[in-house]
Design an enzyme around this catalytic site. Structure first.
Site, PDB file in Angstrom:
ATOM      1  N   SER A 119       5.817  93.043  69.541  1.00 34.50           N
ATOM      2  CA  SER A 119       6.310  91.671  69.432  1.00 34.50           C
ATOM      3  C   SER A 119       5.302  90.772  68.728  1.00 34.50           C
ATOM      4  O   SER A 119       4.088  90.967  68.839  1.00 34.50           O
ATOM      5  CB  SER A 119       6.571  91.113  70.836  1.00 34.50           C
ATOM      6  OG  SER A 119       6.849  89.729  70.797  1.00 34.50           O
ATOM      7  N   TYR A 143       4.022  88.462  78.759  1.00 38.73           N
ATOM      8  CA  TYR A 143       4.881  89.309  77.930  1.00 38.73           C
ATOM      9  C   TYR A 143       4.116  89.808  76.700  1.00 38.73           C
ATOM     10  O   TYR A 143       4.075  91.005  76.415  1.00 38.73           O
ATOM     11  CB  TYR A 143       6.133  88.548  77.502  1.00 38.73           C
ATOM     12  CG  TYR A 143       6.900  89.249  76.409  1.00 38.73           C
ATOM     13  CD1 TYR A 143       7.503  90.482  76.650  1.00 38.73           C
ATOM     14  CD2 TYR A 143       6.994  88.695  75.134  1.00 38.73           C
ATOM     15  CE1 TYR A 143       8.188  91.140  75.631  1.00 38.73           C
ATOM     16  CE2 TYR A 143       7.685  89.339  74.125  1.00 38.73           C
ATOM     17  CZ  TYR A 143       8.271  90.565  74.374  1.00 38.73           C
ATOM     18  OH  TYR A 143       8.945  91.209  73.365  1.00 38.73           O
ATOM     19  N   LYS A 147       2.759  93.747  75.550  1.00 33.31           N
ATOM     20  CA  LYS A 147       3.079  94.386  74.279  1.00 33.31           C
ATOM     21  C   LYS A 147       1.810  94.797  73.535  1.00 33.31           C
ATOM     22  O   LYS A 147       1.748  95.857  72.904  1.00 33.31           O
ATOM     23  CB  LYS A 147       3.933  93.454  73.419  1.00 33.31           C
ATOM     24  CG  LYS A 147       5.364  93.320  73.908  1.00 33.31           C
ATOM     25  CD  LYS A 147       6.076  94.664  73.877  1.00 33.31           C
ATOM     26  CE  LYS A 147       7.523  94.573  74.261  1.00 33.31           C
ATOM     27  NZ  LYS A 147       8.211  95.885  74.206  1.00 33.31           N
TER      28      LYS A 147
END
Length: 320
Positions: A119, A143, A147
């Protein structure tokens, strides 16, 4: 060649599954079906599994053997920035733990090719107009951190047992390649706006005081079908011996603000879209736009669809 696609019954995964099927590649889907729908993947076998559970490694290893899997495309993950800020431990458990289990099963099954769904959140809040893969990776939310750790894990596996990996850093994915594969999760901006329109509610804009031309966040929007094609290009790249890079931005190279997206929605739908402005959300950087030179030069991939194509296709799928 058979490809195992984790999260393959979801929005992005189902587009990749369909493209693989169209070129005659065998596919097996692994999905916990929390957001995925098995009818999206045609006749591909579906193994219902949460990758973060104790059952994941033996179940994946068995699926690899049964279906003759030679490569994996890994989508399965939690992906909401705000939720990751509120529930960080859950994100580390699901995203990092799930990837670890997948790598253990791949090692056991002697599968050495992986396309990893990363991402642009790995970049955090960059200060440059365009972000490059060799620039700072300083994620500002759990998040993005999970990643980035996933990328570290693929590289460590490469050093340890020869994994060939391509880490694709997605920018904002939207649109639909086919009407039956539209984004139904209502987690991303465009389906959130459509959902608000259906409910005859004003869509929300989180922050209008960012240091951007109109004060709203600027993002790079890439059509989901372009993104799916990038996965096939990355998969083919893993079969070559000359692989100078393992991380690639996947975006259009052009930014659009939230307010510009709403204007395009207004133009496509004919519905007056007047937003309500709320406070900024935690963990949202002001601007994220991709430098796409590396993926274009190395994989021969470039986005072919613009914001109008994205909104038009998304609206067609939504109405279906």
């Amino acid at each position: 060649m058979s490809v195992l696609v984790t999260g393959g019954a979801g929005y992005i995964g189902s587009h990749v599954v369909r493209l693989l099927q169209q070129r005659g590649t065998g596919v097996v889907v692994v999905d916990d079906l929390s957001n995925g729908r098995p009818e999206r993947v045609g006749d591909a076998p579906v193994v219902q599994l949460d990758l973060a559970t104790d059952a994941a490694v033996p179940t994946l290893t068995a699926a690899i053997a049964e279906h003759g899997v030679e490569a994996v495309i890994h989508f399965a993950a939690r992906k909401q920035v705000g939720q990751s800020v509120a529930e960080p431990a859950r994100y580390w458990s699901q995203n990092v733990g799930g990837t670890a289990n997948l790598l253990l099963a791949m090692e056991a099954g002697k599968v050495d090719k992986l396309v990893f769904s990363s991402s642009a959140a790995t970049y955090g809040a960059p200060t440059t107009p365009l972000v490059r893969e060799d620039g700072p990776a300083e994620p500002i939310n759990p998040y993005g951190q999970t990643k980035l750790v996933g990328e570290w894990m693929t590289r460590a596996a490469g050093r340890a047992w020869g994994l060939r990996a391509a880490n694709l850093r997605y920018f904002n994915v939207a649109g639909a390649g086919w009407d039956d594969l539209g984004d139904t999760a209502v987690m991303n901006l465009i389906p959130i706006v459509f959902s608000a329109l259906d409910a005859q509610q004003a869509p929300a804009v989180f922050g209008d005081d960012y240091p951007t031309p109109d004060g709203s966040c600027v993002r790079d929007y890439v059509h989901v079908l372009d993104l799916a094609q990038a996965h096939l290009a990355a998969l083919d790249h893993l079969a070559t011996d000359d692989r100078p890079h393992d991380t690639f931005n996947v975006g259009s190279g052009t930014g659009a603000s939230v307010l510009e997206v709403l204007a395009e929605v207004r133009a496509v739908t004919g519905v007056d879209v007047e937003p309500v402005v709320h406070a900024r959300r935690a963990g949202d950087p002001p601007q994220l736009v991709a430098d796409v030179e590396r993926i274009t030069t190395t994989l021969g991939w470039r986005a072919t669809k613009d914001l109008h194509d994205i909104v038009t296709s998304a609206w067609s799928a939504w109405r279906r």
